[in-house]
Motif scaffolding. Sequence first.
Motif, PDB file in Angstrom:
ATOM      1  N   HIS A  44      25.328  39.280  31.916  1.00 56.85           N
ATOM      2  CA  HIS A  44      26.554  38.855  31.231  1.00 56.85           C
ATOM      3  C   HIS A  44      27.441  38.161  32.263  1.00 56.85           C
ATOM      4  O   HIS A  44      27.431  38.520  33.430  1.00 56.85           O
ATOM      5  N   GLU A  45      28.207  37.238  31.842  1.00 54.73           N
ATOM      6  CA  GLU A  45      29.152  36.632  32.783  1.00 54.73           C
ATOM      7  C   GLU A  45      30.297  37.597  33.080  1.00 54.73           C
ATOM      8  O   GLU A  45      30.781  37.700  34.193  1.00 54.73           O
ATOM      9  N   SER A  46      30.695  38.323  32.055  1.00 53.03           N
ATOM     10  CA  SER A  46      31.765  39.313  32.150  1.00 53.03           C
ATOM     11  C   SER A  46      31.486  40.346  31.065  1.00 53.03           C
ATOM     12  O   SER A  46      31.040  39.987  29.972  1.00 53.03           O
ATOM     13  N   ILE A  47      31.741  41.615  31.370  1.00 50.91           N
ATOM     14  CA  ILE A  47      31.450  42.646  30.375  1.00 50.91           C
ATOM     15  C   ILE A  47      32.520  43.729  30.416  1.00 50.91           C
ATOM     16  O   ILE A  47      32.991  44.115  31.485  1.00 50.91           O
ATOM     17  N   HIS A  48      32.916  44.189  29.238  1.00 49.69           N
ATOM     18  CA  HIS A  48      33.910  45.253  29.116  1.00 49.69           C
ATOM     19  C   HIS A  48      33.273  46.617  29.349  1.00 49.69           C
ATOM     20  O   HIS A  48      32.074  46.802  29.114  1.00 49.69           O
ATOM     21  N   PHE A  49      34.099  47.556  29.760  1.00 48.48           N
ATOM     22  CA  PHE A  49      33.651  48.920  30.022  1.00 48.48           C
ATOM     23  C   PHE A  49      32.895  49.501  28.825  1.00 48.48           C
ATOM     24  O   PHE A  49      31.801  50.045  28.975  1.00 48.48           O
ATOM     25  N   VAL A  75      30.713  59.161  34.824  1.00 47.20           N
ATOM     26  CA  VAL A  75      29.790  58.625  35.824  1.00 47.20           C
ATOM     27  C   VAL A  75      29.901  57.098  35.881  1.00 47.20           C
ATOM     28  O   VAL A  75      29.910  56.514  36.969  1.00 47.20           O
ATOM     29  N   LEU A  76      30.008  56.451  34.735  1.00 47.82           N
ATOM     30  CA  LEU A  76      30.159  55.000  34.713  1.00 47.82           C
ATOM     31  C   LEU A  76      31.427  54.590  35.446  1.00 47.82           C
ATOM     32  O   LEU A  76      31.408  53.669  36.275  1.00 47.82           O
ATOM     33  N   GLY A 134      34.235  42.783  40.529  1.00 41.72           N
ATOM     34  CA  GLY A 134      35.657  42.573  40.319  1.00 41.72           C
ATOM     35  C   GLY A 134      36.055  43.195  38.994  1.00 41.72           C
ATOM     36  O   GLY A 134      35.301  43.153  38.021  1.00 41.72           O
ATOM     37  N   ARG A 135      37.218  43.793  38.971  1.00 43.02           N
ATOM     38  CA  ARG A 135      37.755  44.433  37.759  1.00 43.02           C
ATOM     39  C   ARG A 135      38.929  43.591  37.290  1.00 43.02           C
ATOM     40  O   ARG A 135      39.847  43.316  38.064  1.00 43.02           O
ATOM     41  N   HIS A 136      38.905  43.193  36.024  1.00 45.19           N
ATOM     42  CA  HIS A 136      39.925  42.288  35.507  1.00 45.19           C
ATOM     43  C   HIS A 136      40.502  42.841  34.201  1.00 45.19           C
ATOM     44  O   HIS A 136      39.753  43.134  33.269  1.00 45.19           O
ATOM     45  N   ALA A 137      41.824  42.954  34.151  1.00 40.01           N
ATOM     46  CA  ALA A 137      42.488  43.375  32.914  1.00 40.01           C
ATOM     47  C   ALA A 137      42.409  42.228  31.921  1.00 40.01           C
ATOM     48  O   ALA A 137      42.595  41.065  32.285  1.00 40.01           O
ATOM     49  N   THR A 138      42.119  42.563  30.663  1.00 38.72           N
ATOM     50  CA  THR A 138      41.966  41.517  29.654  1.00 38.72           C
ATOM     51  C   THR A 138      43.309  41.031  29.122  1.00 38.72           C
ATOM     52  O   THR A 138      43.367  39.988  28.499  1.00 38.72           O
TER      53      THR A 138
END
Length: 106
Positions: free
Chosen positions: A33-38, A52-53, A67-71
């Motif tokens: 995926h280019e970007s994926i939500h939790f 665990v995730l 990288g973690r990005h707020a939507t």
Amino acid sequence: MSTQTKSICVADVVLRTLRGRWATHILSVIASHESIHFNELKRVIPGISAKVLTEQLRFLETAGVLGRHATGNSRQEVSYTYTARGHELKHVLDSLSELATRWALS
């Protein structure tokens, strides 16, 4: 100081990043995926708990791989993507996957 120096394999730096039962699976899913939500990650990785995730994602983020990005929406969702370091690691994981396939077939 001892005359013996502690031998350190430089590959351990990378291998420690892949610690944990789920790290390579998580990275593999994110690579597709280019970007994926939790929540999407949790859905596509059966058997992993949210705790665990979360721990694995935090570790991989701290290691500079993800990288973690707020939507920016009201549900406070975040998405995860590879960083430049993560893309470097992806090439290594692709090679390991090819090796694993060859070994499985022999």
